[in-house]
Structure formats: structure tokens, C-alpha cells
Enzyme design. Sequence first.
Site, PDB file in Angstrom:
ATOM      1  N   ALA A  29       0.886   5.942 -20.167  1.00 48.42           N
ATOM      2  CA  ALA A  29       1.710   6.932 -19.460  1.00 48.42           C
ATOM      3  C   ALA A  29       2.420   7.888 -20.424  1.00 48.42           C
ATOM      4  CB  ALA A  29       2.747   6.222 -18.598  1.00 48.42           C
ATOM      5  N   ALA A  80      14.350  -3.305  -3.317  1.00 50.71           N
ATOM      6  CA  ALA A  80      14.856  -3.705  -1.998  1.00 50.71           C
ATOM      7  C   ALA A  80      13.940  -4.779  -1.447  1.00 50.71           C
ATOM      8  CB  ALA A  80      14.889  -2.512  -1.050  1.00 50.71           C
ATOM      9  N   GLU A 116      -3.283   5.609  -3.555  1.00 47.98           N
ATOM     10  CA  GLU A 116      -4.562   4.974  -3.910  1.00 47.98           C
ATOM     11  C   GLU A 116      -4.706   3.585  -3.295  1.00 47.98           C
ATOM     12  OE1 GLU A 116      -7.345   6.145  -6.134  1.00 47.98           O
ATOM     13  OE2 GLU A 116      -7.985   4.592  -4.759  1.00 47.98           O
ATOM     14  N   ASP A 140      -6.929  -1.519  11.123  1.00 50.54           N
ATOM     15  CA  ASP A 140      -6.685  -1.318   9.690  1.00 50.54           C
ATOM     16  C   ASP A 140      -7.829  -0.507   9.061  1.00 50.54           C
ATOM     17  OD1 ASP A 140      -5.288  -2.187   7.081  1.00 50.54           O
ATOM     18  OD2 ASP A 140      -7.334  -2.889   6.781  1.00 50.54           O
ATOM     19  N   LYS A 154      -7.844   3.352   7.265  1.00 43.74           N
ATOM     20  CA  LYS A 154      -8.415   3.674   5.943  1.00 43.74           C
ATOM     21  C   LYS A 154      -9.519   4.718   6.059  1.00 43.74           C
ATOM     22  CE  LYS A 154      -7.290  -0.966   4.277  1.00 43.74           C
ATOM     23  NZ  LYS A 154      -7.759  -2.362   4.280  1.00 43.74           N
TER      24      LYS A 154
HETATM   25  N1  HSE Z   1      -5.352  -6.493   5.616  1.00 42.02           N
HETATM   26  C1  HSE Z   1      -5.985  -5.645   4.672  1.00 42.02           C
HETATM   27  C2  HSE Z   1      -7.390  -6.175   4.438  1.00 42.02           C
HETATM   28  C3  HSE Z   1      -5.209  -5.619   3.401  1.00 42.02           C
HETATM   29  O1  HSE Z   1      -7.658  -7.335   4.780  1.00 42.02           O
HETATM   30  O2  HSE Z   1      -8.228  -5.452   3.932  1.00 42.02           O
HETATM   31  C4  HSE Z   1      -5.658  -4.553   2.432  1.00 42.02           C
HETATM   32  O3  HSE Z   1      -5.472  -3.267   2.953  1.00 42.02           O
END
Ligand code: HSE
Length: 437
Positions: free
Chosen positions: A33, A43, A130, A202, A206
Site C-alpha cells: 500500500a 463496532a 470486491e 444471494d 451477486k
Molecule cells: N452465503 C454466501 C455464500 C456467502 O454461501 O456464497 C458469500 O457471499
Amino acid sequence: MEPVKVGLLGLGTVGGGTARVLQRNFDEIARRAGREIRIVHAAARDLPPGQIPEGAEGIPITEDAFEVVNNPDVDIVVELIGGYSPARELVMRAIANDKHVVTANKALIALYGNEIFSAAQEQGVMVAFEAAVAGGIPIIKAIREGLAANRIEWIAGIINGTGNFILTEMRDKGRSFGDVLAEAQALGYAEADPTFDVEGVDAAHKLTILAAIAFGIPLKYDRCYAEGISRISPEDVSYAQEFGYRIKHLGITRRTGSGIELRVHPTLIPQKRLIANVNGVMNAVLVKGDAVGPTLYYGAGAGSEPTASAVVADIIDVARALTSDPENRVPHLAFQPGSLADLPILSMEDVETSYYLRMNAADRPGVLAEVTGIFGKLGISIEAMKQKQPAEDETTVPIVLLTHKVAERQMNEALARIEALDAVSGPVVRIRMESLG
Ligand code: HSE
């Protein structure tokens, strides 16, 4: 040079991993870096007393994440709490406070990324994400920078580690769905609400992000079709194998003449493809660019340190770019904000794929002709077919068919007619197929 000061929100699986990796590789990271990177405030809620994660010892820890976001000493806020709220409010406040943000929060970026990036752009701060896609695989960087010369044609990815872990264990060890899911939860792979993993939410988060950076379109999560793995049965896994295929839970986005396909669903893919052999919690993303051809990225898609690897890489990237002119940074969504395209997202009915179909039909003359007659009338071509001998005492037989490519609208019509036949009992199982050639 002054160290870069990080405020860490969340000390769970990924937050703990991030603290650990930043400490373990402190010198190596500083060499990369050009400055030391130090966590100055963290936190966390519900930390058991005396259970400070390695790397976070001696750091002030508060239960109120807004204290970190409002701390004037913090240069970069690293949001690893997950979920929509208060993550959204914290990130927006961090931006308003002139802080750069690193997040692993795919749900947040997929749903609110447009608003977050626009606020960040106005404020001249960076938001790096990322770790939001495919855990430790640097897929955002690969598409946004490494493949910047290309017109991206399509992306197909195994982008949910939990789902892939479940499918693999069911296939290889005959384990039950619930048992494997419980293990994925214990290992910290699964989402707080595991239906996000098994119902494709999920992966849809993505895929929405991947499509935006691949095609230069705004994030359109509400247009993403999502179907999960909860209805995949051991019979279909085994029939698929007999035909030379594997069932994988894929996110697919493709540029077509009439718009963008954006879909997550179980998919039969030829077992000879490399991506068909990606097992367990591993993720893989296949990206087809017009200049480079197909490229494949493989690695751990979930877990503490693999995800921390992507988080820390983002922190280093931000640290390096702190003094750069905001106009000359890599744009959040890979394309300049004023140059985003408004390509339509296709409805599923307009998507064309081949199909795997399984139905239970009465074991009597003429039934097969009725079924194939419906396909013939609707112009659907059958590529392969198997009819098994009925089990003893059974009056129905399983028929498994593979079709050539057809629009989903046409297939919906065919299945409605087939399911209405007296000779066919129960719903027809359909799984889309992709050759990925
Ligand atoms: N729950 C997600 C997975 C975690 O199983 O891919 C990673 O984004």
C-alpha cells in the site's frame, strides 16, 4: 507517511478474518500500500466478554456503529455487518462524512448501489465492493479492469458457496439437504437468513452486480429472475448424470439482440466443462469477452479469510488511490457514470434455453405419442429421451426428455398442455440447460 486509519463495522466471520489478516500480513500489506493500514475503531454487537478477535486487541470497540462512522480519525469505513439496515444508513453517513467505504455487502450494493455510488461520486469518495461477489475471487477487478478491452458477451457463475456445498454433498455422499445446510451455517458460509442461499436471492444479488459491471447498466436487482435449489431431487441429479450432465446452481447474464438476460436457477451443464467440476463451497465464474474468449475464475466463495482477502485488497486499493484525482479513478460500475446504457432486462418468457424435463406418465399405449405430439405442434424439438421400466406395482413410468432450445413462453404452453393430460400425473419437473460452449 501517516498510516491509513480504518473503522471496522462488524467483527463476525468476515470482520474477524479481516482484523486477523490485516494484523498477520501487516508488513507485507504496508509494503504493497505504501503506508501502514491500522484499524483504529471497531463496532460489534453481542461480542462475548473477553472474546476479542485476533487482530482487534487493544482497539476501542463500541456497540454503536455510528460512533465509528462519525469518528473524525477514520479514513476508510469497512462495513461487514451485512443486511440492508442499518448498513445502508451507515454507508450513506460515512459518505456524507467524506469517508471512503469498503463493503462485502452484496444485498446492499444490489439494491441500493445506484444511490450509494451516485452519493459517493458527488462527494468524491470511493466505495469498493470486491468481497460482495464470489468471496475471495477477484472477479470485480478482473471484469472491471482486466477485461476492460472487451465487449462482454455473457457470464455464467457458481456464485453461492452454500448452495454449491449442498448440491455437492447431496450428490457425492447422499446427505440430506437440511443436514448439509446446518453444516454450512456452522462453518459461517450461509447468510443470516439461509433462504437467501437456497432460494437464489444471494446469487441474484451477486449476478445483478456482475451484470452491471459487465454491460455498463445500472443495478437492476428487481429484474433478476431467481429460482433456488430447494426442489432439486436426488432422482434428477442421477438422471442428469446418465445423460452426461451435472446440475449446478448458476447465475447467468447474457447480452442478446433484444436485451440482457439476468437469471439464477439450477442448470444442467455438460459434465466435461471445468465449471461442472467445481465442488463444495468453491465458486467459479466463466466470463466470455469478444477479444479474450472464455475465461474462468475459481476460488473460495465464502468463509472468513477468503472473504477477508477481498476486503483487504479493497482497503489497499483505496489506500493507494487516496491522493488520486476522483475523476481519474476506476468508475464504481466499470463504465463512466454518464455512459451507462439503458438496455432492457428480458423477461424469463423471452429467454431461450434447452430443457431437461421429467414427468410421470401412465404405462399404456399411445401416451408417449400424446406427449411428443404436443411438442411437435408447438415446434419444440426433442434431443434425447429415456423411459424407465415401471417399478413393481407401479402403473406410471418416469419419462425424461432433453429438448433443443426454445423460448420459455413456448415451453410454458407445452407444459400446461402436458400437465392437463389424463395420462400424466403431477407437475412436470423442468430444469434449464446450458452448453456453456
Ligand atoms: N452465503 C454466501 C455464500 C456467502 O454461501 O456464497 C458469500 O457471499
